[in-house]
Design a protein around this motif. Structure first.
Motif, PDB file in Angstrom:
ATOM      1  N   VAL A   1     -11.982 -13.139   9.629  1.00 28.67           N
ATOM      2  CA  VAL A   1     -11.412 -13.337  10.961  1.00 28.67           C
ATOM      3  C   VAL A   1     -10.230 -12.384  11.102  1.00 28.67           C
ATOM      4  N   ILE A   2     -10.358 -11.390  11.957  1.00 30.71           N
ATOM      5  CA  ILE A   2      -9.286 -10.411  12.178  1.00 30.71           C
ATOM      6  C   ILE A   2      -9.160 -10.170  13.670  1.00 30.71           C
ATOM      7  N   THR A   3      -8.032  -9.634  14.068  1.00 34.29           N
ATOM      8  CA  THR A   3      -7.822  -9.186  15.439  1.00 34.29           C
ATOM      9  C   THR A   3      -7.742  -7.671  15.406  1.00 34.29           C
ATOM     10  N   GLU A   4      -8.616  -7.021  16.129  1.00 36.89           N
ATOM     11  CA  GLU A   4      -8.805  -5.574  15.985  1.00 36.89           C
ATOM     12  C   GLU A   4      -7.502  -4.792  16.131  1.00 36.89           C
TER      13      GLU A   4
ATOM     14  N   GLU B   1      -9.281   0.635   7.485  1.00 38.53           N
ATOM     15  CA  GLU B   1     -10.349   0.503   6.488  1.00 38.53           C
ATOM     16  C   GLU B   1     -11.094  -0.824   6.621  1.00 38.53           C
ATOM     17  N   VAL B   2     -10.410  -1.871   7.092  1.00 31.65           N
ATOM     18  CA  VAL B   2     -11.065  -3.172   7.293  1.00 31.65           C
ATOM     19  C   VAL B   2     -11.953  -3.120   8.533  1.00 31.65           C
ATOM     20  N   LEU B   3     -11.495  -2.429   9.572  1.00 35.03           N
ATOM     21  CA  LEU B   3     -12.340  -2.253  10.754  1.00 35.03           C
ATOM     22  C   LEU B   3     -13.601  -1.475  10.406  1.00 35.03           C
ATOM     23  N   ALA B   4     -13.469  -0.531   9.472  1.00 34.67           N
ATOM     24  CA  ALA B   4     -14.616   0.321   9.125  1.00 34.67           C
ATOM     25  C   ALA B   4     -15.561  -0.350   8.138  1.00 34.67           C
TER      26      ALA B   4
ATOM     27  N   THR C   1      -7.362  -6.066   1.251  1.00 29.05           N
ATOM     28  CA  THR C   1      -6.381  -6.106   0.168  1.00 29.05           C
ATOM     29  C   THR C   1      -5.052  -6.566   0.756  1.00 29.05           C
ATOM     30  N   GLU C   2      -4.048  -6.680  -0.098  1.00 26.28           N
ATOM     31  CA  GLU C   2      -2.709  -7.035   0.378  1.00 26.28           C
ATOM     32  C   GLU C   2      -2.203  -6.031   1.414  1.00 26.28           C
ATOM     33  N   ARG C   3      -2.621  -4.778   1.295  1.00 21.77           N
ATOM     34  CA  ARG C   3      -2.121  -3.743   2.211  1.00 21.77           C
ATOM     35  C   ARG C   3      -2.615  -3.961   3.641  1.00 21.77           C
ATOM     36  N   HIS C   4      -3.723  -4.668   3.806  1.00 23.29           N
ATOM     37  CA  HIS C   4      -4.178  -5.032   5.154  1.00 23.29           C
ATOM     38  C   HIS C   4      -3.176  -5.993   5.794  1.00 23.29           C
TER      39      HIS C   4
ATOM     40  N   LEU D   1       8.140   1.527   9.855  1.00 25.99           N
ATOM     41  CA  LEU D   1       6.898   1.083  10.496  1.00 25.99           C
ATOM     42  C   LEU D   1       5.779   2.100  10.288  1.00 25.99           C
ATOM     43  N   ALA D   2       6.124   3.377  10.302  1.00 25.57           N
ATOM     44  CA  ALA D   2       5.104   4.405  10.083  1.00 25.57           C
ATOM     45  C   ALA D   2       4.460   4.245   8.712  1.00 25.57           C
ATOM     46  N   ARG D   3       5.273   3.914   7.699  1.00 30.95           N
ATOM     47  CA  ARG D   3       4.683   3.721   6.375  1.00 30.95           C
ATOM     48  C   ARG D   3       3.838   2.450   6.345  1.00 30.95           C
ATOM     49  N   ALA D   4       4.319   1.377   6.951  1.00 28.51           N
ATOM     50  CA  ALA D   4       3.583   0.110   6.926  1.00 28.51           C
ATOM     51  C   ALA D   4       2.232   0.231   7.611  1.00 28.51           C
ATOM     52  N   THR D   5       2.136   1.081   8.630  1.00 23.11           N
ATOM     53  CA  THR D   5       0.906   1.167   9.418  1.00 23.11           C
ATOM     54  C   THR D   5       0.160   2.477   9.197  1.00 23.11           C
ATOM     55  N   ALA D   6       0.401   3.143   8.085  1.00 19.31           N
ATOM     56  CA  ALA D   6      -0.296   4.399   7.792  1.00 19.31           C
ATOM     57  C   ALA D   6      -1.802   4.174   7.724  1.00 19.31           C
ATOM     58  N   ASP D   7      -2.566   5.139   8.199  1.00 21.92           N
ATOM     59  CA  ASP D   7      -4.035   5.022   8.137  1.00 21.92           C
ATOM     60  C   ASP D   7      -4.524   4.972   6.691  1.00 21.92           C
ATOM     61  N   ASP D   8      -3.916   5.778   5.837  1.00 23.01           N
ATOM     62  CA  ASP D   8      -4.288   5.791   4.422  1.00 23.01           C
ATOM     63  C   ASP D   8      -3.603   4.609   3.728  1.00 23.01           C
TER      64      ASP D   8
END
Length: 572
Positions: free
Chosen positions: A259-262, A268-271, A278-281, A316-323
């Motif tokens: 259960v996620i909100t897009e 990576e979870v969307l894909a 993982t914890e990073r999500h 915030l940029a680090r917390a929400t990085a694509d990688d």
């Protein structure tokens, strides 16, 4: 609903939040419950069509059929005031609508009518599957953290509208407050106390407190999965994560899609779905939640002072990085950087220091100064040198590495224990001792690199750093310690612009730390960007008045601007 709350200003502590008060819980009960105004995803067997939304000027429907899969939907409350669940919980009324249906205020008749929250768990015609689902979730009743809503019980109830099929409900402690989604509206409208420069401190405090709860879940091998503003409640002067319906066991590979909100889910979870959880999500979700709040702060009066806005942007940029490898590795690591940025903004706003020892850099007794104001020698007087009479004090680039804070070794490195032992060996003898270490160690090589720089042996230092990069392996592109030492080498070469780029990488990774800002202040000063240098030096010095290098930097800038009195004030 938010109008029913009174919000009072916060105390002086940096982590203090405004106080949200509600005269009576019954004030939250809706007189005429309506379904969500924008409809909801059908969800039947993966159907993503929106059902119950207004259409062609007609109001939203409370019940009907999905236009795509034709499965029926019904948004009307399944429980009515006075209903008794599990022979124990008496329903008072609806207080909100969530992803699994209505949330009800109820009273526990066996505990002096204590208020509880009731929320739909599952509606399944297969009673065996329902009971299995309830039993599988009972472990959540064992969770105990002040920042997480407490689950009290699970009950089932026949639904008379559905031929008596069982419906499951979760019973939780009732938290009377506003969600961060409602706080977001207060920020957008600049409602007191969300209308001034302390706003970002409150947002960062939300982040630190939410991360305590998320970190607790991670310690229990659980992932929250659906962190978003509507799932965090601000009540009194505290917060609680209020919806555990999406919690996922770390490493779980069955149980359907998570259960996620897009809008708050990691790429990576969307894909890839559950396999990428993982914890990073979760940390991505925390970052996006804070971003949702600060994006509403459009008034200049709501902006943080000085370097604070840039440090906030970078955290915030680090917390929400694509990688995901570029994000924070744990809730504790992210919280530490948020806390550093919070203290920076707090000290810049009040002009009052907020010192706290770094866990990543050791302090240094050396100063980034080359005898500020020193009277020149006799030869200057005899030769009539046209340069200013008093020395500027700006050290040469090759002198700077020895005056910067020193990174603590990574405790996971094999050589960390040896490097933690104090030594009075000179750099030459130290290099010999470190080369005798029998195991491959990146930290040993980095320490040897700095010893070589002390001796002025730049090429030897570069070789040591190259070996450290090789030993770090696939993690090398993400290791800030390597960027730090590359910057030291660039300074030894006199390549200050190149050093600044490396220090900037460290700043992006550690936005709450002193050290990269001090180094960037020097680089900006050396390159003639005095306005930027002042922002960096002030961020360090205002937060901790024992940071002498930042004070000397500010003094040099004031002298360069012709402000001798200001320079004296700083050094005083």
């Amino acid at each position: 609903m938010a109008r029913k709350f009174t919000v009072r200003p916060a105390g002086e502590d940096p982590l203090a939040l405004p106080r949200v008060e509600l005269p009576s819980l019954r004030d939250l009960v809706m007189d005429d419950p309506h379904p969500p105004s924008r409809g909801q995803t059908c969800g039947w067997e993966g159907c993503e069509a929106i059902v119950g939304a207004p259409y062609a000027g007609q109001p939203a429907l409370s019940r009907g059929y999905c236009p795509r899969c034709r499965h029926p939907f019904d948004f009307t409350p399944r429980l009515r005031p006075g209903d008794l669940l599990g022979d124990q919980y008496r329903v008072v009324g609806c207080v909100g609508y969530g992803g699994l249906g209505w949330v009800y205020l109820a009273e526990d008749t066996q505990l002096d009518d204590q208020p509880v929250a009731i929320k739909g768990l599952i509606n399944n015609e297969d009673e065996a599957a329902l009971r299995t689902a309830v039993e599988e979730r009972r472990y959540l009743t064992m969770l105990d953290h002040p920042g997480i809503v407490r689950i009290i019980n699970y009950v089932t109830q026949p639904d008379p509208r559905d031929d008596g099929a069982l419906t499951g409900y979760i019973v939780m402690e009732f938290v009377g407050g506003m969600t961060l989604a409602q706080i977001k509206d207060h920020i957008a409208d600049a409602v007191t106390p969300y209308d001034g420069p302390r706003l970002y401190e409150h947002i960062l405090a939300y982040g630190c407190l939410v991360l305590r709860a998320v970190g607790y879940l991670h310690g229990e091998k659980l992932l929250y999965c659906d962190l978003k503003p509507s799932n965090v409640m601000h009540y009194e002067d505290r917060i609680k994560v209020i919806d555990l319906g999406a919690v996922w066991r770390l490493g779980q590979r069955d149980g359907g899609p998570p259960v996620i909100t897009e809008a708050f889910a990691a790429p990576e979870v969307l894909a890839r779905g559950a396999s990428a959880l993982t914890e990073r999500h979760d940390l991505f979700g925390v970052g996006r939640t804070l971003e949702e709040l600060s994006d509403q702060a459009t008034r200049q009066a709501q902006r943080p002072p000085g370097l604070g806005a840039e440090s906030y942007r970078r955290v915030l940029a680090r917390a929400t990085a694509d990688d995901p490898e570029r994000r924070f590795g744990s809730a504790a690591e992210m919280s530490e950087q948020l806390w550093g940025v919070l203290r920076e903004i707090h000290s810049l706003r009040l002009g009052r220091e907020q010192p706290e020892p770094s866990t990543l850099f050791a302090p240094t007794s050396a100063l980034l100064d080359s005898s500020l104001g020193r009277i020149p020698g006799l030869e200057r007087w005899l030769e009539g040198d046209p340069r200013p009479l008093l020395a500027s004090g700006l050290p040469r680039p090759e002198q700077v590495p020895l005056g910067l804070p020193v990174p603590f070794p990574d405790p996971a490195d094999p050589g960390a224990a040896l490097l933690g032992v104090p030594t009075d060996s000179g750099p030459r003898r130290l290099i010999e001792q470190l080369h005798a270490f029998p195991r491959p160690s990146a930290e040993i090589r980095l320490r040897t690199c700095r010893a070589c720089l002390e001796l002025g042996e730049r090429d030897a230092a570069a070789r040591e750093l190259a070996i450290a990069v090789q030993l770090t392996g696939s993690a090398a592109p993400y290791d800030w310690r390597l960027s730090w030492h590359r910057a030291l080498l660039r300074l030894a070469d006199g390549a200050v612009a190149a050093a600044r780029r490396e220090f900037d990488e460290v700043y992006s990774t550690l936005p709450g730390e002193y050290a990269p800002k001090l180094a960037l202040g020097y680089c900006a000063e050396h390159l003639g960007d005095h306005a930027l240098a002042q922002r960096f030096y002030e961020a360090v010095w205002q937060r901790n008045r024992s940071q002498g290098s930042a004070a000397f930097g500010l003094a040099r800038l004031r002298l360069a601007a012709g402000d001798r009195g200001g320079a004296v004030d700083i050094l005083g």
